[in-house]
Design a protein around this motif. Structure first.
Motif, PDB file in Angstrom:
ATOM      1  N   GLN A  56      38.647  45.410  44.938  1.00 19.65           N
ATOM      2  CA  GLN A  56      39.134  46.416  44.296  1.00 19.65           C
ATOM      3  C   GLN A  56      38.308  46.857  42.888  1.00 19.65           C
ATOM      4  OE1 GLN A  56      40.455  49.669  45.005  1.00 19.65           O
ATOM      5  NE2 GLN A  56      42.261  48.665  45.699  1.00 19.65           N
ATOM      6  N   GLN A  57      37.759  48.054  42.597  1.00 18.39           N
ATOM      7  CA  GLN A  57      36.759  48.263  41.761  1.00 18.39           C
ATOM      8  C   GLN A  57      35.668  47.321  41.428  1.00 18.39           C
ATOM      9  OE1 GLN A  57      37.734  50.932  39.745  1.00 18.39           O
ATOM     10  NE2 GLN A  57      39.850  51.209  40.907  1.00 18.39           N
ATOM     11  N   LEU A  59      35.845  44.333  40.757  1.00 21.61           N
ATOM     12  CA  LEU A  59      36.476  43.200  40.131  1.00 21.61           C
ATOM     13  C   LEU A  59      37.004  42.108  40.524  1.00 21.61           C
ATOM     14  CD1 LEU A  59      38.282  45.685  37.455  1.00 21.61           C
ATOM     15  CD2 LEU A  59      36.317  44.451  37.133  1.00 21.61           C
ATOM     16  N   TRP A  60      36.610  41.674  41.753  1.00 23.26           N
ATOM     17  CA  TRP A  60      37.067  40.536  42.418  1.00 23.26           C
ATOM     18  C   TRP A  60      36.435  39.368  41.629  1.00 23.26           C
ATOM     19  CZ3 TRP A  60      39.949  37.136  44.412  1.00 23.26           C
ATOM     20  CH2 TRP A  60      39.605  35.875  45.003  1.00 23.26           C
ATOM     21  N   PRO A  62      33.917  39.227  38.656  1.00 22.47           N
ATOM     22  CA  PRO A  62      32.785  39.850  37.597  1.00 22.47           C
ATOM     23  C   PRO A  62      31.989  38.672  37.298  1.00 22.47           C
ATOM     24  CG  PRO A  62      35.042  40.388  37.191  1.00 22.47           C
ATOM     25  CD  PRO A  62      35.103  39.288  38.084  1.00 22.47           C
ATOM     26  N   GLY A 133      39.953  39.414  36.211  1.00 18.62           N
ATOM     27  CA  GLY A 133      39.548  39.942  37.570  1.00 18.62           C
ATOM     28  C   GLY A 133      40.430  39.121  38.443  1.00 18.62           C
TER      29      GLY A 133
ATOM     30  N   ALA B 276      36.248  41.753  32.013  1.00 19.63           N
ATOM     31  CA  ALA B 276      35.627  40.538  32.688  1.00 19.63           C
ATOM     32  C   ALA B 276      34.388  40.202  31.843  1.00 19.63           C
ATOM     33  CB  ALA B 276      35.238  41.041  34.131  1.00 19.63           C
ATOM     34  N   GLY B 277      34.155  38.990  32.097  1.00 19.31           N
ATOM     35  CA  GLY B 277      32.641  38.414  31.344  1.00 19.31           C
ATOM     36  C   GLY B 277      32.897  38.145  29.922  1.00 19.31           C
TER      37      GLY B 277
ATOM     38  N   GLY C 301      45.681  39.957  37.426  1.00 15.77           N
ATOM     39  CA  GLY C 301      45.524  41.325  38.122  1.00 15.77           C
ATOM     40  C   GLY C 301      45.915  41.092  39.582  1.00 15.77           C
ATOM     41  N   GLN C 305      45.512  47.366  40.531  1.00 18.83           N
ATOM     42  CA  GLN C 305      43.950  47.634  41.344  1.00 18.83           C
ATOM     43  C   GLN C 305      43.121  48.315  40.279  1.00 18.83           C
ATOM     44  OE1 GLN C 305      42.732  51.009  41.599  1.00 18.83           O
ATOM     45  NE2 GLN C 305      44.173  52.085  40.423  1.00 18.83           N
ATOM     46  N   ALA C 307      42.344  46.094  38.103  1.00 22.85           N
ATOM     47  CA  ALA C 307      41.975  44.863  37.296  1.00 22.85           C
ATOM     48  C   ALA C 307      41.657  43.892  38.566  1.00 22.85           C
ATOM     49  CB  ALA C 307      42.869  44.255  36.463  1.00 22.85           C
ATOM     50  N   GLY C 308      41.204  44.502  39.666  1.00 20.39           N
ATOM     51  CA  GLY C 308      40.758  43.580  40.867  1.00 20.39           C
ATOM     52  C   GLY C 308      42.014  43.205  41.776  1.00 20.39           C
ATOM     53  N   GLY C 309      43.001  43.744  41.387  1.00 17.36           N
ATOM     54  CA  GLY C 309      44.300  43.346  42.320  1.00 17.36           C
ATOM     55  C   GLY C 309      44.426  44.481  43.334  1.00 17.36           C
TER      56      GLY C 309
END
Lengths: 226, 277, 620
Positions: A56-57, A59-60, A62, A133, B276-277, C301, C305, C307-309
């Motif tokens: 999703q996005q 962002l799994w 990053p 993420g 992230a990062g 997350g 969604q 945040a990758g979830g």
């Protein structure tokens, strides 16, 4: 109609139960708890693959989220080694070698503790947190709960070693009568020769610990290698 | 009385019962089944429900007749001496007959349901971003945006105008794209026979072709927070000409705010959280 | 041992230590410097402190009951033991007692109390739904009532039959003196009680808005009352898992000589198949709830969604647990039904093997159907026909149970006692429930019925019409054995008829109302449904009143009338009825040997079980 039970029968009829019964209980219980543990971690396995496929996005996983493979491998290896040592210890105990069981058991305990400490070190030094993420979330959740299971299972090993050490050299009946009973009004033993339950306990523990180590190896593979 | 004649009586009562109920189900209840026949999806569901009920009828009648009969005819008299019944532990033929008939009914229903699902392009249900069965030809895409606690509607082929009211032209294939801005909602247009969950970050597609003009009720069907109970709306199916003039009027009315709206997309998200990062 | 005498670990010390533990945890949680954590600043709420407080509170509660004594003893190397406080007075019902019969009675009262609270919530919900507009409760309270009703009932009723009846009877039915792990058994009960209290504290923290299913992302948005829900279900999950483990282990290892699997009473099979589900599905629940906890505290997350979830992850994982869960609710009722029908038809159970296959088939299939809760949610449309098929297939093993019940009635000599009435009602209710389930399993039909009151009426027919009626059947059947006193038969029939009629009057119309377009959990509804809803609400109040009749009968019969029941008031040929009422603390003077027929009705075999020789120990 034959009377199968009377209220007036003495309660001591339930005492001094043959230890084989509890031995069976422990073996079956360890298998059942292992299956429950597998299903518990299955949820994280599901989460890993599901979130990875959905991504999703984007962002799994990053950039910059990198789990240190060396430390992770060391953790998995410690748990696996501990399990192998426990299997060896169980075999020695079945052959009657109490000393070897105690030594190997202590070694397995130390290796387990090592894994716990290494995990904490890894968290302290890792470059990403749970907010980074999908992969990071699964990583932190999975390792945290695996650590919880490690600690609780090491407690089980500790109790087996403690009983073994406390009554070493005294044989199966080395404890004071009633010392074991949880009911302060009773002086009889619930289980006859309870010290002899260390053997089945170690067998049951070895099985469960192996399953947990197996889960640890699968965890390592999925989190670090895939 | 012998057991065989008991069996015969139960069988006869079942047949009679079914003969009475089944026509009622098919001819009286059937045409009045929810959700009504305003749309192709609605018709498909009505047909489906009628078939389901018809298949269930013989089994239901049998079980109810049986229980009623058994409790009446096999009852021990209140003051009779306690006696056991015959030690019958099973009956191979009965078990096989039961197994075969119930399996046949279940398999039939599963196959029928699947066929109906595909034939009607999802029967008005939300089928995700990649539905398998889609109608050919012209479709009117209408986006339904659920948010706490209101539905709004966007028409991408009309400049992406967003309206607070839902109007649809009759006899047109509608392609709903249902999504959410926050929690999970569910777009339930009752008389249209449409229900599709609104998931944040997901484009949930449902097809329907309204064939009757009128007003329909829209309710949120997934608990979405404190005012979920107030998340309802009334939509309208109108003649195409009426729809055309309405949408033109909407575009004019909202032209001032149009530029503040995000560009039309199948899903909308807040700017990605830059953690992230 | 001396220390235990001095302090006396019991419910009082448990409550004190529980409250102390809660506040210690609360204080610990607030040590996190709020200013240094963005999350606290943004939301102004400290979920971390509340979770820690719940944890330390429950730990304190368990320590206060004495559950820590044995683990600490074992750490010091003391040898294994089985028992705590089994033979002393009425006080043992209020603490840690390892007698499985005491645990069974504790469960009966404890679960009964929480179900009463859950039922009260239902009355308050129906009060609101008397009219289409909001007139009773504010929106937040209404949703909390809905959530509390569902959550409390689901959490408590999963152990509703296994807890009281399997605990009391299973060891007796297999000829054993104890459960495999007696302390763990007691633990499952007290975990459940602690969980119930934890759930009630949601009121102090603002309630929760998600209903019993706790969907993301709403569960992340919610305020601190949500944490009570999470903690409750995690504790219930743990209790369920351990309970299932104990039941399976007991049946595997503790069966008496001669009792092979094919000779077990069908109730035991019901317990075993349920326990498999409890053991395996509950850990998934605990996992997913921990993920929610992490999302709410550590800001992971999993379900967010942005945040990758994915919220779908929650839906999927929840229903991987949730669907087996509802069969945990259905199976024990089937076990009780098939156990009671032979007694009051005076016939053996018909189709024993078919019934067992049915139970195991239901257990297995229940893991393969969960996505039928997600038919219109936007899942991959390819999957839907598969789940439609698997869900429809579950009606086959369910049908086996029905045919076994019907066959048992055939040519019987039926006595319509109160347990029998409740069992027959089970057949009717579960029939309606099961058929409505067929509608829901069919995707086109589900488009209209999902999330509506049709779906709600379906599961109330199966869970309340099924499980709760079986629960009462079990109570009227076995409470004479558990207490030694009869329950008044006439008032039992009054309770039954009022309950049965008002139950159908409540939920029958709801099937229609749902089909007519009324969504669940909404505080308002369309005006044209007012008449029907008012009828339903009034019926529901009558249904609630019938429970009071039961309660009055229960209390009066057991506390005041105290008419002795004797050891076998139903003239049953099962082993538990060949023992005195109540069953002596040691169960059997000598472990019996079992014959090859659990239901020897109509044969000359008479009672199937007899001890090999006369009791070996002289009476005291």
């Amino acid at each position: 109609m034959t009377e199968l039970a009377q209220h007036s029968t003495d309660y001591s009829v339930v005492e001094a139960e043959p230890p084989e019964i509890m031995g069976r209980n422990l073996r079956v219980g360890a298998h059942l708890w292992a299956s429950a543990t597998v299903f518990f971690f299955f949820a994280f396995l599901f989460a890993y693959f599901y979130l990875r496929s959905v991504n999703q996005q984007g962002l799994w996983h990053p950039h910059g989220v990198k789990a240190p493979v060396a430390l992770g491998t060391l953790i998995a290896a410690s748990v696996a080694a501990s399990a192998l040592l426990t299997l060896f210890a169980a075999r020695r105990l079945r052959a009657g070698d109490q000393g070897a069981w105690r030594a190997a058991g202590l070694g397995a305990f130390a290796l387990g503790l090592l894994a716990v400490c290494l995990q904490v070190v890894q968290w302290w030094t890792i470059g990403f947190g749970p907010t980074d993420g999908g992969y990071a979330s699964v990583f932190w959740g999975w390792t945290a709960l695996f650590l919880l299971f490690l600690v609780c299972t090491l407690y089980w090993l500790e109790t087996l070693l403690a009983t073994s050490f406390r009554y070493r050299g005294q044989g199966a009946s080395g404890h004071a009568p009633g010392e074991a009973s949880g009911d302060p009004d009773r002086t009889g033993d619930d289980i006859a020769r309870p010290i002899s339950l260390v053997g089945p306990g170690v067998d049951a523990f070895a099985f469960y610990w192996s399953v947990l180590a197996g889960i640890g190896v699968v965890t390592w593979f999925i989190l670090y290698i895939l | 009385m012998s057991l065989t004649s008991h069996g015969g009586r139960i069988g006869a009562l079942t047949v009679i019962g079914t003969a009475i109920v089944l026509p009622l189900v098919i001819f009286v209840l059937g045409p009045n089944m929810p959700p009504g026949d305003w749309t192709n999806a609605g018709k498909s569901q009505v047909f489906d429900n009628t078939v389901l009920l018809a298949v269930m009828t013989p089994f239901t009648v049998f079980i109810l007749v049986y229980i009623g009969y058994a409790v009446t005819m096999f009852r021990a008299k209140p003051d009779e001496e306690l006696r056991d019944g015959p030690p019958i532990r099973g009956h191979f033929v009965s078990q096989v007959v039961w197994l075969v008939t119930t399996t046949a009914a279940v398999l039939f229903l599963a196959i029928f349901g699947s066929a109906e699902l595909f034939a009607s392009n999802g029967s008005g249900g939300g089928s995700g971003p990649n539905p398998i069965a889609t109608p050919g030809g012209n479709v009117l895409p209408v986006q339904v945006i659920g948010q706490q606690w209101e539905f709004t509607y966007r028409y991408p082929t009309y400049g992406g105008v967003e309206t607070a009211e839902l109007m649809l032209p009759v006899n047109t294939e509608i392609e709903f794209h249902v999504t959410s801005l926050d929690a999970i909602h569910s777009f339930w247009a009752y008389q249209l026979g449409v229900k599709a969950d609104a998931n944040p970050g997901v484009d949930n597609i449902a097809f329907v072709k309204p064939t009757k003009v009128g007003a329909f009720q829209v309710r949120c069907a997934e608990l979405c927070g404190i005012w979920h109970g107030y998340m309802f709306d009334t939509g309208h199916v109108v003649q195409s000409s009426q729809f055309a003039s309405w949408i033109k009027q909407q575009r004019q009315a909202f032209s001032a705010v149009q530029r503040y709206l995000p560009k039309y997309a199948t899903t909308y998200s807040p700017d990605p959280v830059a953690r992230a990062g | 041992m001396k220390l235990r005498r001095l302090i006396g670990f019991n419910l009082l010390t448990a409550v004190i230590l529980g409250v102390v533990g809660f506040y210690v945890g609360w204080w610990l949680g607030h040590l996190f410097d709020a200013a240094s954590i963005d999350y606290f600043e943004d939301t102004g709420q400290n979920d971390i402190a509340l979770f820690i407080a719940y944890f330390t509170g429950v730990v304190g509660f368990l320590v206060g009951l004495g559950f820590a004594n044995y683990p600490v003893q074992r750490m010091l190397g003391k040898p294994s033991s089985l028992r705590e406080k089994e033979t002393r007075g009425a006080g043992r019902y209020f603490g840690l007692c390892t007698d499985h019969k005491v645990v069974g009675i504790q469960y009966l009262i404890g679960i009964g109390a929480f179900i009463f609270i859950g039922g009260l919530n239902a009355m308050l919900i129906r009060f609101e739904l008397l009219t289409p507009t909001q007139h009773g409760w504010n929106a937040n309270n209404y949703l909390t009532l809905v959530g509390l009703h569902g959550t409390m009932m689901m959490g408590m009723m999963t152990s509703g039959i296994i807890g009281p009846f399997a605990n009391y009877l299973l060891p007796v039915m297999i000829g054993a003196r104890r459960m495999a792990f007696p302390r763990i058994e007691a633990l499952t009960f007290w975990l459940l009680m602690a969980a119930g209290v934890v759930l009630m504290t949601t009121i102090a923290f603002g309630g929760f808005p998600t209903g019993w299913t706790g969907y993301a992302p709403l569960n992340d948005q919610a305020n601190m009352g949500m944490d009570a829900y999470i903690a409750f279900f995690a504790l219930v999950g743990l209790s369920m898992s351990l309970l299932g483990l104990n039941m399976i282990a007991t049946v595997i290892t503790m069966r008496a000589p001669g009792l092979s699997w094919g000779r077990l009473p069908i109730f035991v099979w019901g317990v075993v198949s349920t326990s498999v589900l409890m053991l395996l599905a509950a850990p998934v629940l605990i996992s997913v709830l921990l993920m929610v906890m992490l999302d709410r505290t550590a800001q992971t997350g999993f379900f967010n969604q942005a945040a990758g979830g994915s919220p779908y992850l929650y839906e999927n994982l929840f229903w991987v647990f949730g669907h087996p869960e509802v069969y945990v609710l259905a199976l024990p009722g089937m076990g009780i039904l098939l156990e009671i029908l032979p007694v009051f038809s005076r016939k053996p159970l018909w189709g024993y093997k078919l019934a067992v296959t049915g139970m195991l088939g239901i257990a297995l299939l229940s893991f393969l159907v969960w996505q039928h809760h997600l038919f219109v949610s936007g899942i991959n449309a390819d999957l839907r026909p598969f789940y439609m098929l698997s869900t429809e297939l579950i009606s086959l093993p369910t049908g086996f149970i029905f045919v076994a019940a019907l066959g048992t009635l055939w040519a019987g000599r039926i006595r319509l006692t109160v347990p029998m009435l409740f069992s027959l009602a089970w057949l009717f209710n579960f029939l309606v429930g099961g058929l409505s389930g067929v509608f829901l399993s069919d995707v086109p039909s589900d488009v209209t019925t999902h999330g509506s009151f049709f779906s709600m009426a379906h599961f109330h027919y199966t869970i309340m019409g099924g499980l709760l009626f079986a629960f009462f059947a079990g109570i009227y059947f076995w409470v004479p054995k558990m207490t030694g006193f009869q329950l008044n038969e006439r008032w039992g029939k009054v309770h039954f008829w009022i309950m049965f009629v008002s139950f159908n009057s409540t939920f029958g119309p709801l099937l229609v109302i749902g089909f007519l377009g009324m969504p669940r959990r909404a505080v308002t509804y369309a005006g044209y449904l007012q008449g029907a809803n008012t009828w339903v609400s009034v019926s529901a109040f009558v249904l609630g009143a019938s429970m009071l009749i039961f309660l009055a009968n229960f209390v009066y019969s057991l506390v005041f009338a105290r008419v002795p029941a004797g050891s076998n008031p139903w003239a049953s040929k099962s082993i538990e009825w060949q023992l005195p009422s109540p069953i002596p603390v040691h169960n059997f003077d000598r472990i019996p040997t079992f014959g090859d027929d659990p239901y020897p009705y109509g044969t000359d075999a008479g009672v199937a079980h007899r001890p090999a020789v006369a009791p070996a120990r002289p009476t005291a």
